[in-house]
Enzyme design. Structure first.
Site, PDB file in Angstrom:
ATOM      1  CG  HIS A   1      -1.669  -1.220   1.466  1.00  0.00           C
ATOM      2  ND1 HIS A   1      -2.023  -1.665   2.713  1.00  0.00           N
ATOM      3  CD2 HIS A   1      -2.174  -2.136   0.584  1.00  0.00           C
ATOM      4  CE1 HIS A   1      -2.708  -2.799   2.604  1.00  0.00           C
ATOM      5  NE2 HIS A   1      -2.803  -3.100   1.322  1.00  0.00           N
TER       6      HIS A   1
ATOM      7  CE1 TYR B   1      -0.425   2.903   9.897  1.00  0.00           C
ATOM      8  CE2 TYR B   1      -0.042   0.730  10.842  1.00  0.00           C
ATOM      9  CZ  TYR B   1      -0.870   1.629  10.199  1.00  0.00           C
ATOM     10  OH  TYR B   1      -2.149   1.255   9.836  1.00  0.00           O
TER      11      TYR B   1
END
Length: 484
Positions: free
Chosen positions: A71, A134
């Protein structure tokens, strides 16, 4: 799981531009371990950009072999592992020469990676109970541009530790396209405001019609409007060049003009600075010699204190102060701007041709600045990325007066320069019935700081001759320009 304790904080570049691996110090004892997963001051000291994270996400994976990706999103990521271990694969899906480049490595709690906007991100867990975490510097939006690549793409040829046929993958990830069908992530855009003015037209000529350059006139985007913060998806922009301004220096001394000048030159710039700060945008703001009172002997440097005389100068000084609050800013101080449209040089050339002998001020000193030089200088700063701050940017050459410039225009167009009569500013405006703004008598700006970055503008006398030549070519019926 074995974690390497006691490593120094270091950074390692990868084969993908902007993708950087960081080794993190992890401190452990019989109780467990501790690490600083993200420490802004230390990371910036190692050269990581201040990417401004706004959200922290965690993906927990209970089985080894869980595979996710590839992605690419229009934001930056700081990727690390809280527990467990992953094999990570990153593919550059940005529009450009490194499109399709691949980098792979393993991450555990002692390693992290900075993933720049547009680089495809994927991973495969190598241990059970792996927590993948993240930081991102934007919130998900349905209007943003995303790109995806198939995990099994033959061109990327990622050597997954566990065969894809044996791991857990979502149906959506399995359906992603091959590289040849991927839509690249475009670069963040540059927004040029004031696109219909003299400088805006020069910027348009310099930057052209590149798809990531966006031009806006006041009709398109009014920086004084209350809806400015929501008028654009700001995270899509890397740079805002503010070439818009209220420049009617005398009208600014009237009640209505004062209001308009403060709105455009100060309040609107403050709004732009807030938007740029919140979204990690570089703000380029064009300022003026009018922020000085003109009493200094010698050239003004960027560190000289500002002391504007009139409303226009005061509003420009306020705008400079506002722009300076943006962490990523270039304030461009310039003077006596000449470009496409109505300006002093065109006026003098027309008077010369019509046989009119003008009276011109001879006690204001400075240099002409051609918009082509300003546009090229802005492009230079944004390309070479010198230290943020204020830069004087005018044409080069020996400072002169408005009267001497008028004489040069007459001479270069084949007319007698003696037709120009020089007068003081006081005498020139004697008897004026409308408000007159005070002018700085010295508008000469020192260019050493700009030239140290590697950019030296053209000599203003050479540019004047070139400008008059182009003016002549654009007006072939005006025969008296034949001597240019």
């Amino acid at each position: 799981m074995s974690i390497a304790f006691g490593k120094a904080l270091t950074r390692t570049k990868t084969t993908i531009p902007g993708l950087v691996v960081f080794d993190l110090p992890v401190h452990g004892d019989a109780r467990g371990w501790f690490k600083e997963n993200w420490q802004r001051e230390k990371m910036l000291a190692l050269g990581l950009e201040d990417f401004g994270p706004v959200q922290n996400n965690i993906s927990f994976n209970d089985q080894a072999g869980t595979t996710r990706g590839i992605h690419a999103e229009p934001w930056d990521k700081w990727v690390s592992v809280a527990t467990g271990r992953i094999f990570g694969a990153w593919v550059d899906l940005r529009d450009g020469p490194t499109f399709g480049a691949v980098y792979t490595t393993e991450l555990d709690p002692s390693r992290a990676i900075f993933v720049p906007r547009g680089v495809g991100n994927s991973y495969q867990t190598l241990e059970p109970d792996t927590a993948y975490t993240y930081l991102v510097n934007d919130h998900w939006s349905p209007d943003a541009e995303y790109s995806f690549l198939n995990l099994a793409d033959e061109t990327a040829a990622i050597d997954w530790p566990i065969a894809l046929s044996e791991v857990e993958i979502s149906a959506k990830d399995l359906a992603h396209p091959r590289l040849q069908d991927v839509h690249p992530i475009p670069p963040r855009k540059t927004l040029i405001l004031g696109a219909g003015g003299q400088l805006g037209l020069a910027l348009r000529a310099h930057y052209g019609d590149a798809p990531h350059i966006e031009y806006a006139t006041r009709t398109d985007l009014d920086i004084t409007a209350p809806g400015l913060p929501s008028a654009r998806r700001s995270r899509d922009y890397d740079t805002i060049i503010n070439a818009s301004a209220y420049t009617a220096v005398d009208t600014a001394e009237t009640p209505d003009g004062r209001t308009a000048a403060w709105a455009a030159n100060a309040t609107g710039v403050a709004a732009l600075a807030r938007i740029a700060t919140a979204n990690g945008i570089t703000l380029v703001h064009v300022s003026s010699d009018y922020v000085y009172d003109g009493t200094k002997h010698g050239e003004y440097t960027e560190t000289d204190p500002i002391s504007p005389l009139g409303v226009y100068g005061q509003t420009k000084a306020a705008g400079d102060t506002a722009a300076g609050t943006c962490p990523r800013h270039y304030i461009i101080r310039t003077s006596w701007v000449i470009g496409e449209g109505h300006n002093f040089v065109r006026t003098m050339a027309n008077l010369a041709e019509r046989g009119i002998n003008p009276t011109v001020v001879n006690d204001q000193t400075g240099r002409l600045t051609f918009t082509t030089d300003i546009a090229a200088g802005i492009h230079h700063l944004l390309t070479t990325h010198p230290e943020y701050g204020t830069y004087n940017l005018t044409s080069t050459g020996t400072p002169t007066t408005w009267a001497d410039i008028a004489r040069s225009v007459f001479e270069l167009t084949g007319h007698d320069p003696a037709r120009i009569t020089g007068v003081t500013t006081t005498d020139y405006f004697a008897g004026a019935t409308a408000p007159v703004a005070p002018r700085p008598h010295n508008s000469t700006l020192n260019l050493a700081k700009l030239e140290a970055t590697g950019y030296t503008p053209a000599n203003h006398r050479v540019s004047l001759a070139d400008y008059l030549t182009s003016l002549n070519h654009s007006r072939p019926s005006r025969s008296k320009f034949a001597g240019v």
